[in-house]
Design a protein around this motif. Sequence first.
Motif, PDB file in Angstrom:
ATOM      1  N   ASP A  28       0.837  -1.212   0.000  1.00  0.00           N
ATOM      2  CA  ASP A  28       0.000   0.000   0.000  1.00  0.00           C
ATOM      3  C   ASP A  28       0.865   1.252   0.000  1.00  0.00           C
ATOM      4  O   ASP A  28       0.514   2.262  -0.624  1.00  0.00           O
ATOM      5  N   ARG A  29       1.984   1.200   0.710  1.00  0.00           N
ATOM      6  CA  ARG A  29       2.858   2.373   0.830  1.00  0.00           C
ATOM      7  C   ARG A  29       3.635   2.635  -0.458  1.00  0.00           C
ATOM      8  O   ARG A  29       4.256   3.681  -0.608  1.00  0.00           O
ATOM      9  N   LEU A  30       3.591   1.679  -1.381  1.00  0.00           N
ATOM     10  CA  LEU A  30       4.278   1.853  -2.665  1.00  0.00           C
ATOM     11  C   LEU A  30       3.322   2.229  -3.789  1.00  0.00           C
ATOM     12  O   LEU A  30       3.758   2.574  -4.889  1.00  0.00           O
ATOM     13  N   TRP A  31       2.021   2.149  -3.517  1.00  0.00           N
ATOM     14  CA  TRP A  31       1.022   2.284  -4.583  1.00  0.00           C
ATOM     15  C   TRP A  31       1.133   3.612  -5.330  1.00  0.00           C
ATOM     16  O   TRP A  31       0.919   3.660  -6.543  1.00  0.00           O
ATOM     17  N   SER A  32       1.464   4.680  -4.626  1.00  0.00           N
ATOM     18  CA  SER A  32       1.494   5.999  -5.267  1.00  0.00           C
ATOM     19  C   SER A  32       2.898   6.444  -5.663  1.00  0.00           C
ATOM     20  O   SER A  32       3.064   7.538  -6.200  1.00  0.00           O
ATOM     21  N   THR A  33       3.894   5.619  -5.389  1.00  0.00           N
ATOM     22  CA  THR A  33       5.280   6.034  -5.644  1.00  0.00           C
ATOM     23  C   THR A  33       5.980   5.198  -6.714  1.00  0.00           C
ATOM     24  O   THR A  33       6.566   5.750  -7.650  1.00  0.00           O
ATOM     25  N   THR A  34       5.907   3.887  -6.591  1.00  0.00           N
ATOM     26  CA  THR A  34       6.603   3.019  -7.540  1.00  0.00           C
ATOM     27  C   THR A  34       6.153   3.244  -8.993  1.00  0.00           C
ATOM     28  O   THR A  34       7.003   3.346  -9.886  1.00  0.00           O
ATOM     29  N   PRO A  35       4.836   3.345  -9.267  1.00  0.00           N
ATOM     30  CA  PRO A  35       4.430   3.585 -10.660  1.00  0.00           C
ATOM     31  C   PRO A  35       4.980   4.886 -11.233  1.00  0.00           C
ATOM     32  O   PRO A  35       5.226   4.969 -12.442  1.00  0.00           O
ATOM     33  N   VAL A  36       5.191   5.880 -10.376  1.00  0.00           N
ATOM     34  CA  VAL A  36       5.788   7.138 -10.849  1.00  0.00           C
ATOM     35  C   VAL A  36       7.221   6.880 -11.323  1.00  0.00           C
ATOM     36  O   VAL A  36       7.650   7.382 -12.373  1.00  0.00           O
ATOM     37  N   GLY A  37       7.956   6.080 -10.558  1.00  0.00           N
ATOM     38  CA  GLY A  37       9.312   5.713 -10.972  1.00  0.00           C
ATOM     39  C   GLY A  37       9.317   4.985 -12.301  1.00  0.00           C
ATOM     40  O   GLY A  37      10.149   5.261 -13.187  1.00  0.00           O
ATOM     41  N   TYR A  38       8.362   4.060 -12.474  1.00  0.00           N
ATOM     42  CA  TYR A  38       8.272   3.330 -13.739  1.00  0.00           C
ATOM     43  C   TYR A  38       7.965   4.279 -14.899  1.00  0.00           C
ATOM     44  O   TYR A  38       8.502   4.120 -16.005  1.00  0.00           O
ATOM     45  N   ALA A  39       7.098   5.255 -14.632  1.00  0.00           N
ATOM     46  CA  ALA A  39       6.717   6.202 -15.685  1.00  0.00           C
ATOM     47  C   ALA A  39       7.937   6.942 -16.223  1.00  0.00           C
ATOM     48  O   ALA A  39       8.084   7.118 -17.445  1.00  0.00           O
ATOM     49  N   TRP A  40       8.819   7.359 -15.327  1.00  0.00           N
ATOM     50  CA  TRP A  40       9.986   8.124 -15.782  1.00  0.00           C
ATOM     51  C   TRP A  40      11.070   7.231 -16.368  1.00  0.00           C
ATOM     52  O   TRP A  40      11.855   7.677 -17.224  1.00  0.00           O
ATOM     53  N   ILE A  41      11.100   5.966 -15.979  1.00  0.00           N
ATOM     54  CA  ILE A  41      11.991   5.012 -16.659  1.00  0.00           C
ATOM     55  C   ILE A  41      11.556   4.880 -18.122  1.00  0.00           C
ATOM     56  O   ILE A  41      12.381   4.917 -19.044  1.00  0.00           O
ATOM     57  N   TYR A  42      10.254   4.768 -18.333  1.00  0.00           N
ATOM     58  CA  TYR A  42       9.742   4.666 -19.700  1.00  0.00           C
ATOM     59  C   TYR A  42       9.960   5.967 -20.466  1.00  0.00           C
ATOM     60  O   TYR A  42      10.240   5.940 -21.679  1.00  0.00           O
ATOM     61  N   ALA A  43       9.817   7.105 -19.783  1.00  0.00           N
ATOM     62  CA  ALA A  43      10.042   8.388 -20.451  1.00  0.00           C
ATOM     63  C   ALA A  43      11.485   8.487 -20.940  1.00  0.00           C
ATOM     64  O   ALA A  43      11.745   8.929 -22.069  1.00  0.00           O
ATOM     65  N   TYR A  44      12.415   8.062 -20.099  1.00  0.00           N
ATOM     66  CA  TYR A  44      13.830   8.078 -20.488  1.00  0.00           C
ATOM     67  C   TYR A  44      14.070   7.134 -21.661  1.00  0.00           C
ATOM     68  O   TYR A  44      14.767   7.483 -22.630  1.00  0.00           O
ATOM     69  N   ALA A  45      13.486   5.937 -21.579  1.00  0.00           N
ATOM     70  CA  ALA A  45      13.668   4.950 -22.644  1.00  0.00           C
ATOM     71  C   ALA A  45      13.082   5.440 -23.962  1.00  0.00           C
ATOM     72  O   ALA A  45      13.573   5.089 -25.037  1.00  0.00           O
ATOM     73  N   GLY A  46      12.048   6.263 -23.889  1.00  0.00           N
ATOM     74  CA  GLY A  46      11.426   6.801 -25.094  1.00  0.00           C
ATOM     75  C   GLY A  46      12.024   8.115 -25.542  1.00  0.00           C
ATOM     76  O   GLY A  46      11.405   8.839 -26.340  1.00  0.00           O
ATOM     77  N   SER A  47      13.218   8.428 -25.022  1.00  0.00           N
ATOM     78  CA  SER A  47      13.916   9.674 -25.363  1.00  0.00           C
ATOM     79  C   SER A  47      13.054  10.903 -25.105  1.00  0.00           C
ATOM     80  O   SER A  47      13.143  11.908 -25.813  1.00  0.00           O
ATOM     81  N   PHE A  48      12.200  10.781 -24.093  1.00  0.00           N
ATOM     82  CA  PHE A  48      11.324  11.885 -23.669  1.00  0.00           C
ATOM     83  C   PHE A  48      10.489  12.427 -24.830  1.00  0.00           C
ATOM     84  O   PHE A  48      10.331  13.644 -24.979  1.00  0.00           O
ATOM     85  N   ASN A  49       9.957  11.489 -25.652  1.00  0.00           N
ATOM     86  CA  ASN A  49       9.051  11.962 -26.702  1.00  0.00           C
ATOM     87  C   ASN A  49       7.830  12.617 -26.044  1.00  0.00           C
ATOM     88  O   ASN A  49       7.530  12.389 -24.873  1.00  0.00           O
ATOM     89  N   THR A  50       7.141  13.426 -26.804  1.00  0.00           N
ATOM     90  CA  THR A  50       6.067  14.256 -26.242  1.00  0.00           C
ATOM     91  C   THR A  50       4.993  13.432 -25.537  1.00  0.00           C
ATOM     92  O   THR A  50       4.547  13.766 -24.434  1.00  0.00           O
ATOM     93  N   ALA A  51       4.588  12.331 -26.146  1.00  0.00           N
ATOM     94  CA  ALA A  51       3.485  11.535 -25.602  1.00  0.00           C
ATOM     95  C   ALA A  51       3.862  10.863 -24.287  1.00  0.00           C
ATOM     96  O   ALA A  51       3.119  10.941 -23.298  1.00  0.00           O
ATOM     97  N   VAL A  52       5.013  10.202 -24.250  1.00  0.00           N
ATOM     98  CA  VAL A  52       5.381   9.483 -23.026  1.00  0.00           C
ATOM     99  C   VAL A  52       5.728  10.464 -21.907  1.00  0.00           C
ATOM    100  O   VAL A  52       5.434  10.217 -20.725  1.00  0.00           O
ATOM    101  N   THR A  53       6.337  11.604 -22.240  1.00  0.00           N
ATOM    102  CA  THR A  53       6.676  12.596 -21.216  1.00  0.00           C
ATOM    103  C   THR A  53       5.415  13.236 -20.643  1.00  0.00           C
ATOM    104  O   THR A  53       5.295  13.408 -19.423  1.00  0.00           O
ATOM    105  N   THR A  54       4.478  13.566 -21.512  1.00  0.00           N
ATOM    106  CA  THR A  54       3.206  14.134 -21.052  1.00  0.00           C
ATOM    107  C   THR A  54       2.506  13.161 -20.108  1.00  0.00           C
ATOM    108  O   THR A  54       1.999  13.541 -19.045  1.00  0.00           O
ATOM    109  N   THR A  55       2.493  11.882 -20.491  1.00  0.00           N
ATOM    110  CA  THR A  55       1.830  10.871 -19.670  1.00  0.00           C
ATOM    111  C   THR A  55       2.576  10.666 -18.353  1.00  0.00           C
ATOM    112  O   THR A  55       1.950  10.467 -17.298  1.00  0.00           O
TER     113      THR A  55
END
Length: 299
Positions: free
Chosen positions: A62-89
């Motif tokens: 429960d204590r990770l529910w609001s934090t870990t997915p945020v970390g995953y989001a920025w890992i994907y943003a980096y992997a996508g070279s911060f394209n507009t769609a993934v960065t916005t999301t």
Amino acid sequence: MNITGKTIIGFFIVIIGCFVLGLSLFPIETSNTLYTVVAITALTATASFLFGLVTNDYSWTDRLWSTTPVGYAWIYAYAGSFNTAVTTTAVLVTIWGARLTFNFARRDGYTGGEDYRWPILRNKIGNPLYWQLFNLLFIAVYQQALFICFTLPLFVLSQTPGASMGLFAWIGVLLMLSFLTIETVADQQQYTFQQSKYGLMEKQKDYEEDYKKGFKTGGLFAISRHPNYLGELGVWWSIYLIGAANVGSIFHWSILGPIMLTLLFMGSTIFTEGITKEKYPEYSLYQKKVWPIFPKLWR
């Protein structure tokens, strides 16, 4: 064991270590980022399970529910070279995570003890071994696997050449923000009710009938028994729409994420309301009048 601020800090230091180790084993530059995220999740799920064993508190996921997915989001943003769609999301997921973290913290979710449902379920299960299997397989592994599933649209965006923010993607953004607003209002209404009900806040005249019943039925709760669930599900279905808009199909394999999340919330509603019905006699009448998650559009 009492969960102190030091315990929470220690836990999140371990979680940061899980991220560092996962990124070291599967570097973003040379690996499929889904493998990186799966590795991190395996490590964080193991850490959560072990912390539950040591502390006898089973709300570490429960204590990770609001934090870990945020970390995953920025890992994907980096992997996508911060394209507009993934960065916005990723920004949208960060806003979602910040709001949810605030709401969880003000309800003493970090240091106030485990979710009230876990002791009840633990007593129902009875056998300590079976409970630990449930802790491992459902609380730690299944729920954290959901973090992977409902962030899959960001993985898709990171892997889609030329991912951009077209009309349907922006519709997804507007829907996401709308559902986030619903969730925010619902959480505030419930928080004000609970705080005033237990004398931690000044009583509200509008809530007098609900105080007698023992549960919230006004505001958004007049059209949905769990409007916060409605908001949360809407957030992730909207994010799925952003991903789907970029692959050109409303049906995409990443739909697994919002479907799995919906099934979890359906199960949670059934279990939670079973507890509520035992505690508040009038809740059965409320169930007959108001739908569980999705509003009844007619009377």
